[in-house]
Design a protein around this motif. Structure first.
Motif, short mmCIF file in Angstrom:
data_model
loop_
_atom_site.label_atom_id
_atom_site.label_comp_id
_atom_site.label_asym_id
_atom_site.label_seq_id
_atom_site.Cartn_x
_atom_site.Cartn_y
_atom_site.Cartn_z
N TYR A 247 0.83 -1.20 0.00
CA TYR A 247 0.00 0.00 0.00
C TYR A 247 0.86 1.25 0.00
O TYR A 247 2.06 1.20 0.32
N LYS A 248 0.23 2.34 -0.36
CA LYS A 248 0.88 3.65 -0.29
C LYS A 248 -0.05 4.56 0.50
O LYS A 248 -1.26 4.59 0.26
N ASP A 249 0.51 5.25 1.46
CA ASP A 249 -0.27 6.27 2.17
C ASP A 249 0.55 7.54 2.25
O ASP A 249 1.56 7.68 1.55
N GLU A 250 0.16 8.45 3.11
CA GLU A 250 0.85 9.75 3.16
C GLU A 250 2.31 9.61 3.60
O GLU A 250 3.11 10.53 3.39
N ASP A 251 2.66 8.48 4.19
CA ASP A 251 4.04 8.27 4.64
C ASP A 251 4.90 7.54 3.61
O ASP A 251 6.10 7.36 3.83
#
Ligand code: SF4
Ligand code: SF4
Length: 134
Positions: free
Chosen positions: A60-64
């Motif tokens: 996954y990719k998130d804001e971090d």
């Protein structure tokens, strides 16, 4: 991720101090994450395709940034949801903040991108790279 197993709780009675006692699935002890270098080139995504092809692996990719997510229950998690090595548990476990955690909202709600299998990531690769095929 698997859905949480929650004990029903009346509104207003949950506090950070008692919240974990309602969370019978202890979801935060059932996976690990590892930060990935931001993938850019086709070869980077080719490597991720190999990783996500395996059981219990998602990306996954998130804001971090980008992360590998490996589902698997911690061997120290006791049947009653307690930590079997509580006094010597790793720092990452000590740092985990339950003020707003997966009891409140599934982690995937904060994901910008989420690939649970090869096909999902391959579809993204084909959208991202006009000439993906080899
Ligand atoms: S920190 Fe959150 S997800 Fe982890 S056991 Fe407590 S309530 Fe459940
Ligand atoms: S060491 Fe304890 S707190 Fe940390 S993940 Fe395992 S069971 Fe959970």
């Amino acid at each position: 991720m698997d859905s949480l197993t929650l004990k029903p709780a009346a509104a207003g009675e949950i506090t950070p101090e008692n919240k974990c006692s309602f969370c019978t699935g202890s979801i935060c002890c059932t996976y690990i994450t590892e930060e990935l270098a931001t993938p850019k080139a086709k070869s980077d995504f080719d490597h991720l395709l190999w990783q996500v092809s395996h059981d219990h692996i998602s990306i996954y990719k998130d804001e971090d940034g980008w992360f590998l997510l490996v589902e698997g229950k911690c061997t120290h998690l006791q049947a009653d949801g307690a930590c079997g090595i509580y006094d010597t548990r790793p720092q990452v476990c000590r740092d985990y903040d339950n003020d707003w955690c997966e009891y409140d909202e599934p982690a995937e709600k904060g994901f910008d991108l989420y690939f649970r299998n090869y096909d999902e990531l391959l579809a993204y690769c084909k959208r991202r790279f006009k000439r993906w095929g080899r």
